[in-house]
Every structure is written in structure tokens, then in C-alpha cells.
Design an enzyme around this catalytic site. Structure first.
Site, PDB file in Angstrom:
ATOM      1  N   TYR A 192      -3.508   4.936   9.350  1.00  0.00           N
ATOM      2  CA  TYR A 192      -3.360   5.718  10.948  1.00  0.00           C
ATOM      3  C   TYR A 192      -4.368   5.845  10.944  1.00  0.00           C
ATOM      4  O   TYR A 192      -4.332   6.122  12.444  1.00  0.00           O
ATOM      5  CB  TYR A 192      -2.360   6.689  10.375  1.00  0.00           C
ATOM      6  CG  TYR A 192      -1.720   7.715  11.320  1.00  0.00           C
ATOM      7  CD1 TYR A 192      -1.247   7.240  12.160  1.00  0.00           C
ATOM      8  CD2 TYR A 192      -0.308   9.012  10.819  1.00  0.00           C
ATOM      9  CE1 TYR A 192      -0.776   7.964  13.486  1.00  0.00           C
ATOM     10  CE2 TYR A 192       0.088   9.150  11.763  1.00  0.00           C
ATOM     11  CZ  TYR A 192       0.504   8.885  13.165  1.00  0.00           C
ATOM     12  OH  TYR A 192       0.986   9.136  13.959  1.00  0.00           O
ATOM     13  N   ASN A 193      -5.603   6.363  10.968  1.00  0.00           N
ATOM     14  CA  ASN A 193      -7.031   6.390  11.682  1.00  0.00           C
ATOM     15  C   ASN A 193      -7.289   5.461  12.344  1.00  0.00           C
ATOM     16  O   ASN A 193      -6.903   5.901  13.310  1.00  0.00           O
ATOM     17  CB  ASN A 193      -7.768   6.838  10.231  1.00  0.00           C
ATOM     18  CG  ASN A 193      -8.968   7.444  10.926  1.00  0.00           C
ATOM     19  OD1 ASN A 193      -9.764   7.834  11.581  1.00  0.00           O
ATOM     20  ND2 ASN A 193     -10.001   5.754  10.565  1.00  0.00           N
ATOM     21  N   ALA A 227      -3.044  11.202  20.425  1.00  0.00           N
ATOM     22  CA  ALA A 227      -2.774  11.561  22.041  1.00  0.00           C
ATOM     23  C   ALA A 227      -3.605  12.313  22.583  1.00  0.00           C
ATOM     24  O   ALA A 227      -2.360  13.523  22.931  1.00  0.00           O
ATOM     25  CB  ALA A 227      -1.108  10.944  22.126  1.00  0.00           C
ATOM     26  N   ASP A 258       1.039  -1.544   0.080  1.00  0.00           N
ATOM     27  CA  ASP A 258       0.124   0.534  -0.252  1.00  0.00           C
ATOM     28  C   ASP A 258       0.592   1.695   0.014  1.00  0.00           C
ATOM     29  O   ASP A 258       0.227   2.457  -0.743  1.00  0.00           O
ATOM     30  CB  ASP A 258      -0.768  -0.483   1.253  1.00  0.00           C
ATOM     31  CG  ASP A 258      -1.710  -0.509   1.381  1.00  0.00           C
ATOM     32  OD1 ASP A 258      -2.341  -1.222  -0.143  1.00  0.00           O
ATOM     33  OD2 ASP A 258      -2.970  -1.351   1.948  1.00  0.00           O
TER      34      ASP A 258
HETATM   35  P1  NAP Z   1       4.416   2.318   5.262  1.00  0.00           P
HETATM   36  O1  NAP Z   1       5.299   1.675   6.239  1.00  0.00           O
HETATM   37  O2  NAP Z   1       4.206   1.852   3.906  1.00  0.00           O
HETATM   38  O3  NAP Z   1       2.851   2.046   5.627  1.00  0.00           O
HETATM   39  C1  NAP Z   1       2.624   2.377   6.965  1.00  0.00           C
HETATM   40  C2  NAP Z   1       1.624   0.944   6.987  1.00  0.00           C
HETATM   41  O4  NAP Z   1       0.475   0.928   6.928  1.00  0.00           O
HETATM   42  C3  NAP Z   1       1.859  -0.042   6.113  1.00  0.00           C
HETATM   43  O5  NAP Z   1       1.898  -2.054   6.962  1.00  0.00           O
HETATM   44  C4  NAP Z   1       0.974   0.469   4.968  1.00  0.00           C
HETATM   45  O6  NAP Z   1       0.979  -0.986   4.729  1.00  0.00           O
HETATM   46  C5  NAP Z   1       0.114   0.385   5.971  1.00  0.00           C
HETATM   47  N1  NAP Z   1      -0.828   0.939   5.241  1.00  0.00           N
HETATM   48  C6  NAP Z   1      -0.802   2.217   4.111  1.00  0.00           C
HETATM   49  N2  NAP Z   1      -1.904   2.629   3.696  1.00  0.00           N
HETATM   50  C7  NAP Z   1      -2.929   2.033   4.379  1.00  0.00           C
HETATM   51  C8  NAP Z   1      -4.474   1.638   3.983  1.00  0.00           C
HETATM   52  N3  NAP Z   1      -4.943   2.875   3.637  1.00  0.00           N
HETATM   53  N4  NAP Z   1      -4.868   1.096   4.992  1.00  0.00           N
HETATM   54  C9  NAP Z   1      -4.245   0.173   5.557  1.00  0.00           C
HETATM   55  N5  NAP Z   1      -3.173   0.230   5.603  1.00  0.00           N
HETATM   56  C10 NAP Z   1      -2.287   1.086   4.975  1.00  0.00           C
HETATM   57  O7  NAP Z   1       4.783   4.406   5.413  1.00  0.00           O
HETATM   58  P2  NAP Z   1       4.741   5.013   4.572  1.00  0.00           P
HETATM   59  O8  NAP Z   1       5.047   5.143   3.305  1.00  0.00           O
HETATM   60  O9  NAP Z   1       4.875   6.355   5.379  1.00  0.00           O
HETATM   61  O10 NAP Z   1       2.636   5.047   4.217  1.00  0.00           O
HETATM   62  C11 NAP Z   1       2.043   6.213   5.128  1.00  0.00           C
HETATM   63  C12 NAP Z   1       1.018   5.553   4.956  1.00  0.00           C
HETATM   64  O11 NAP Z   1       1.409   4.927   6.276  1.00  0.00           O
HETATM   65  C13 NAP Z   1      -0.007   6.738   5.830  1.00  0.00           C
HETATM   66  O12 NAP Z   1      -0.633   7.090   5.114  1.00  0.00           O
HETATM   67  C14 NAP Z   1      -0.903   6.429   7.301  1.00  0.00           C
HETATM   68  O13 NAP Z   1      -1.782   6.168   6.718  1.00  0.00           O
HETATM   69  C15 NAP Z   1       0.536   4.972   7.197  1.00  0.00           C
HETATM   70  N6  NAP Z   1       0.755   5.389   8.618  1.00  0.00           N
HETATM   71  C16 NAP Z   1       0.710   4.759   9.698  1.00  0.00           C
HETATM   72  C17 NAP Z   1       0.629   5.287  11.347  1.00  0.00           C
HETATM   73  C18 NAP Z   1       0.111   3.947  12.400  1.00  0.00           C
HETATM   74  O14 NAP Z   1      -0.388   3.618  11.961  1.00  0.00           O
HETATM   75  N7  NAP Z   1       0.728   4.470  13.284  1.00  0.00           N
HETATM   76  C19 NAP Z   1       2.272   5.722  11.486  1.00  0.00           C
HETATM   77  C20 NAP Z   1       2.257   6.841   9.807  1.00  0.00           C
HETATM   78  C21 NAP Z   1       1.449   6.325   8.836  1.00  0.00           C
HETATM   79  P3  NAP Z   1       1.679  -2.225   3.373  1.00  0.00           P
HETATM   80  O15 NAP Z   1       2.806  -3.179   3.712  1.00  0.00           O
HETATM   81  O16 NAP Z   1       1.085  -2.229   2.226  1.00  0.00           O
HETATM   82  O17 NAP Z   1       2.584  -1.332   2.564  1.00  0.00           O
END
Ligand code: NAP
Ligand code: MN
Length: 265
Positions: free
Chosen positions: A165-166, A187, A50
Site C-alpha cells: 500500500y505504501n 491523498a 501475498d
Molecule cells: P489483497 O488483494 O490480497 O492485496 C492487495 C495487493 O497487495 C495484492 O496484489 C497483493 O499481492 C499485494 N501485496 C500485499 N502485500 C504486499 C507486499 N508486501 N508487497 C507487494 N505487494 C503486496 O488485499 P488484502 O488481503 O487486503 O491484503 C492486504 C494488503 O493489501 C495490505 O497489507 C496492503 O499492503 C495491500 N493494499 C494495497 C492497497 C493499494 O495498493 N492501494 C490498498 C489496500 C491494501 P498478491 O496478489 O500476491 O496477494
């Protein structure tokens, strides 16, 4: 003239393997392909997870060329094609056995003392302060000051981004059939001094959602799908659905709730 396919891939071993299979299948089916993005391509195929899909969309400047993903990450929410099904994907591509679905984008208009800028997101905007400092913001809904949030920040997400992230911040998972914006806090401090709602808020797409810094924050970071933009002297951030949309190529429509169950339960 042969039809052209853009390919974007990352360097993980599964992606490289999928790249080899895909290029062989495309060549035998009479397609040309390029790894240097072309605006004349029929489709952009993104190999990865993703994260890779989202990065590809931003790197290609929210191009209108239909995009489809081959999933070599974890459980891809955006990815249509399993690496084992590349041959049948190429057959479907040749037979034009697919539909093109619109994918919504949201935008954040940033107004500072000196500039105005608009950034786009598929998943979400995370609004945070400088480094690890607490950020203090005022949230306006339909013109009224609704709440003050102090904490690590807030997330404004789309239904598609609601599982990203949500979700990690306690927000709800929203069906992508709906057109909503969701505001979740990261937080949030909950004390006598600082009080905000504990749960996320969900708005219709035409609601007005505005965030202003409570005091002058030195820096506000607007993080669009993981890509950070920093602004000083921010006056306001306005969130809305964008007029721009992406075109997603769909071959086998995978039921959203099945995907959610597989990833989370
Ligand atoms: P990344 O390591 O590629 O993404 C973090 C994780 O979020 C990966 O497991 C990714 O899945 C998953 N992800 C992304 N979009 C998703 C969606 N719509 N539904 C479910 N899981 C999803 O990091 P990045 O390149 O910075 O990616 C950006 C995204 O990461 C952001 O848009 C945000 O949604 C997410 N993120 C999550 C957190 C958290 O959960 N604490 C913190 C920061 C960012 P894949 O393994 O398939 O790539
Ligand atoms: Mn990833």
C-alpha cells in the site's frame, strides 16, 4: 514419530492443484500433514498470494512455527516456492536444507478514553477515519509535533510492506536489510488551510512516532495488513517495532531487488 506439516490454502484452482501435489509429495516423503493448524508442526506451508500469506500469519496468531509460502498468486513477495518446485521443496524439507529467518513485526498501541490495545502488522498500518470522511491528525516525532495531516489517512509501513500500500501512495521502496518505519500520507490535502509534507518520512526503528487526532474524531480505523479495527475517543497511537518476530523458512533466498524489478519495472 512422523514429522507434521501445517497446510493453509485458499480456494483458487491453482492453490487446489498445488495442495494436491504438496500432499502427495509429503506423504511419499514420510511426512504427516494437517489443515487444522497444529502447534506441534515442523512448518506451516501457506499456498496462495501475498494476501493469503499475511492472512495466514494473522489467523495463526503470529505463531512462532516457521512459515513458508507456495506462490499461486501474482508475484509473491513473501512466497518462496514456485508451484513447479514442490517436489524439490519437500526434498529440501526432508534433508533440513533450509534456514530460518526472523521477520520483523511492527505494533500499534491504541490508547482511547476507555481502553488500551495493541495490534501487530507485517506490512503496514493504515490509519483512516470513519467511512470516507477526511481525517485530521497530528504527527509527533521524538516528542515534537512535526506536522498536521488532513486527508484520507496515513500509512506506517515496514520495509517488507514498503512495496504494498505504501508504494501505491508514493512511498519509497526500502530494502528489508534496513530496520525502518515509513510514514506516507494517503491523498493529503495541500492547500493554504491544510499543509503537510508531500513525501513520505523514514525513521530508524527506535524513533518515537505518535499520532493523535487533531480534534476528537468520532471513529479512527487502524487497518493492520488489511484488517480493520475501529476505535472511538482515541487519545493516541504509538508505533514501534515489536519484540515479537515471525520465523520464515528460507530455501532459495531470492534477491529482493530482483523481485522488485520483476513486479514493478
Ligand atoms: P489483497 O488483494 O490480497 O492485496 C492487495 C495487493 O497487495 C495484492 O496484489 C497483493 O499481492 C499485494 N501485496 C500485499 N502485500 C504486499 C507486499 N508486501 N508487497 C507487494 N505487494 C503486496 O488485499 P488484502 O488481503 O487486503 O491484503 C492486504 C494488503 O493489501 C495490505 O497489507 C496492503 O499492503 C495491500 N493494499 C494495497 C492497497 C493499494 O495498493 N492501494 C490498498 C489496500 C491494501 P498478491 O496478489 O500476491 O496477494
Ligand atoms: Mn491477494
Amino acid at each position: 514419530m512422523k514429522k507434521l506439516v501445517n497446510i493453509i490454502y485458499n480456494n483458487n484452482p491453482h492453490s487446489l492443484e498445488a495442495f494436491d501435489t504438496l500432499t502427495n509429495e509429503l506423504s511419499s516423503a514420510g511426512f504427516n500433514f494437517t489443515t487444522k493448524f497444529s502447534n506441534d508442526a515442523l512448518v506451516t506451508v501457506c499456498i496462495g498470494g501475498d494476501g493469503a500469506f499475511i492472512r495466514a500469519v494473522h489467523r495463526t496468531n503470529l505463531s512462532a512455527i516457521p512459515i513458508i509460502g507456495i506462490n499461486t498468486g501474482h508475484l509473491g513477495f513473501f512466497q518462496e516456492v514456485n508451484p513447479d518446485d514442490i517436489a524439490s521443496f519437500v526434498r529440501d524439507l526432508k534433508a533440513e536444507n533450509y534456514i530460518i529467518e526472523k521477520m520483523d513485526l511492527i505494533e500499534c498501541q491504541i490508547k482511547t478514553v476507555d481502553e488500551k490495545k495493541t495490534v501487530h502488522a507485517i506490512n503496514e498500518f493504515a490509519i483512516k477515519g470513519l467511512a470516507n470522511k477526511v481525517i485530521h491528525i497530528d504527527v509527533y516525532i521524538d516528542g515534537c509535533l512535526f506536522e498536521k495531516v488532513s486527508g484520507d489517512g496515513v500509512i506506517v509501513s515496514t520495509p517488507i510492506g514498503s512495496t504494498g500500500y505504501n508504494y501505491s501512495c508514493g512511498g519509497s521502496i526500502i530494502s528489508p536489510c534496513l530496520k525502518t518505519l515509513q510514514l506516507a500520507s494517503i491523498a493529503p490535502i495541500s492547500s493554504k488551510a491544510y499543509r503537510s509534507l508531500n513525501n513520505s518520512l523514514i525513521f530508524p526503528s527506535d524513533a518515537s512516532l505518535v499520532i493523535r487526532p487533531e480534534y476528537r474524531e468520532d471513529i479512527m480505523n487502524v487497518i493492520a495488513d488489511g484488517v480493520q479495527f475501529s476505535f472511538s475517543d482515541v487519545i493516541r497511537l504509538d508505533f514501534a517495532y515489536s519484540n515479537r518476530t515471525l520465523n520464515k523458512m528460507v530455501i532459495n533466498d531470492k534477491p529482493f531487488w530482483k523481485n522488485v524489478k520483476e513486479k514493478f519495472l
